[in-house]
Design an enzyme around this catalytic site. Structure first.
Site, PDB file in Angstrom:
ATOM      1  N   GLY A   8      31.403  24.799  57.626  1.00  0.00           N
ATOM      2  CA  GLY A   8      30.240  23.478  57.692  1.00  0.00           C
ATOM      3  C   GLY A   8      29.425  24.633  58.454  1.00  0.00           C
ATOM      4  N   ALA A   9      27.911  23.722  58.445  1.00  0.00           N
ATOM      5  CA  ALA A   9      26.968  24.244  58.965  1.00  0.00           C
ATOM      6  C   ALA A   9      26.935  23.635  60.584  1.00  0.00           C
ATOM      7  CB  ALA A   9      25.092  23.081  58.315  1.00  0.00           C
ATOM      8  N   ARG A  10      26.524  25.039  62.024  1.00  0.00           N
ATOM      9  CA  ARG A  10      26.574  24.899  62.875  1.00  0.00           C
ATOM     10  C   ARG A  10      27.879  24.072  63.852  1.00  0.00           C
ATOM     11  NH1 ARG A  10      22.451  27.296  62.753  1.00  0.00           N
ATOM     12  NH2 ARG A  10      20.372  26.534  62.907  1.00  0.00           N
ATOM     13  N   SER A  11      28.859  24.813  62.795  1.00  0.00           N
ATOM     14  CA  SER A  11      30.295  24.613  63.201  1.00  0.00           C
ATOM     15  C   SER A  11      30.954  26.147  64.021  1.00  0.00           C
ATOM     16  CB  SER A  11      30.995  24.653  61.875  1.00  0.00           C
ATOM     17  OG  SER A  11      31.174  26.099  61.763  1.00  0.00           O
ATOM     18  N   SER A  14      29.292  31.896  63.202  1.00  0.00           N
ATOM     19  CA  SER A  14      27.947  32.433  63.920  1.00  0.00           C
ATOM     20  C   SER A  14      28.555  33.378  64.943  1.00  0.00           C
ATOM     21  CB  SER A  14      26.737  32.764  63.882  1.00  0.00           C
ATOM     22  OG  SER A  14      26.409  32.516  62.421  1.00  0.00           O
ATOM     23  N   ALA A  34      19.476  37.125  56.042  1.00  0.00           N
ATOM     24  CA  ALA A  34      18.539  36.158  56.165  1.00  0.00           C
ATOM     25  C   ALA A  34      17.196  36.826  55.979  1.00  0.00           C
ATOM     26  CB  ALA A  34      18.906  35.402  57.266  1.00  0.00           C
ATOM     27  N   HIS A  48      19.464  34.496  66.983  1.00  0.00           N
ATOM     28  CA  HIS A  48      20.672  34.993  67.177  1.00  0.00           C
ATOM     29  C   HIS A  48      20.676  36.534  68.067  1.00  0.00           C
ATOM     30  CE1 HIS A  48      23.785  33.199  63.772  1.00  0.00           C
ATOM     31  NE2 HIS A  48      22.415  32.684  63.919  1.00  0.00           N
ATOM     32  N   ARG A  51      20.955  35.820  71.708  1.00  0.00           N
ATOM     33  CA  ARG A  51      22.748  35.813  71.800  1.00  0.00           C
ATOM     34  C   ARG A  51      23.108  37.174  71.554  1.00  0.00           C
ATOM     35  NH1 ARG A  51      24.267  31.713  68.061  1.00  0.00           N
ATOM     36  NH2 ARG A  51      25.075  33.960  66.877  1.00  0.00           N
TER      37      ARG A  51
END
Length: 166
Positions: A8-11, A14, A34, A48, A51
């Site tokens: 899911g989103a924000r799981s 990445s 993106a 991103h 990081r």
């Protein structure tokens, strides 16, 4: 090695994908799908990039993913982040997303360097209330299944914790 990472989103997909990519010898290649169309997306992309840091070679590829995989094969492990944004780009551009998905699955079978792909699991929530959102959800489900079949491994992330499902 082809690894599909979903969740899911924000799981934590990445970050997990980046760590897995860095664990493979070679210069890590980041294939970003993106597009910075607004301030929020620009900030996400910048976060991103910050990081990841210096060792990564970035490739911005909103549409031509199969060509990017061919061009970067042999240059080091590749991280594709993410398939669901790529799908949205294809649909918005009026491209044949199903043909492009099949071409991607075929291309994955001939890669020499590892490919780690990130995608979102969008089919676990409520049924969307409009036709476009339902069409996107259905297309994402099909694309995820197609790539998962081509992948050597599939990991599902829940609250930052990976579960190997294939």
């Amino acid at each position: 090695m082809i690894l599909l990472i979903t969740g899911g989103a924000r799981s934590g997909k990445s970050g997990y994908a980046e760590a897995r990519t860095l664990a493979v010898p070679g210069v890590p290649q980041y294939i970003a799908t993106a597009q910075a169309r607004d301030a929020e997306m620009s900030a996400r992309i910048a976060a991103h990039q910050a990081r990841r840091g210096a060792p990564w070679r970035d490739h911005e590829v909103p549409l031509e993913l199969v060509a990017a995989l061919a061009q970067t094969d042999g240059a080091g492990p590749r991280l594709v982040d993410c398939l669901t944004l790529w799908l949205a780009n294809l649909m918005e551009a009026g491209r044949d997303w199903r043909a492009e998905g099949l071409a991607l699955a075929k291309a994955l079978g001939s890669q020499q360097s590892p490919v780690i792909l990130v995608t979102n699991e969008v089919g676990m929530g409520i049924v969307p209330d409009n036709a476009l959102a339902r069409a996107y959800r259905d297309a994402a489900g099909w694309l995820n299944q197609t790539v998962a079949e081509a992948a050597d491994e599939v990991h599902f992330l829940v609250s930052g914790l990976p579960l190997k499902v294939k």
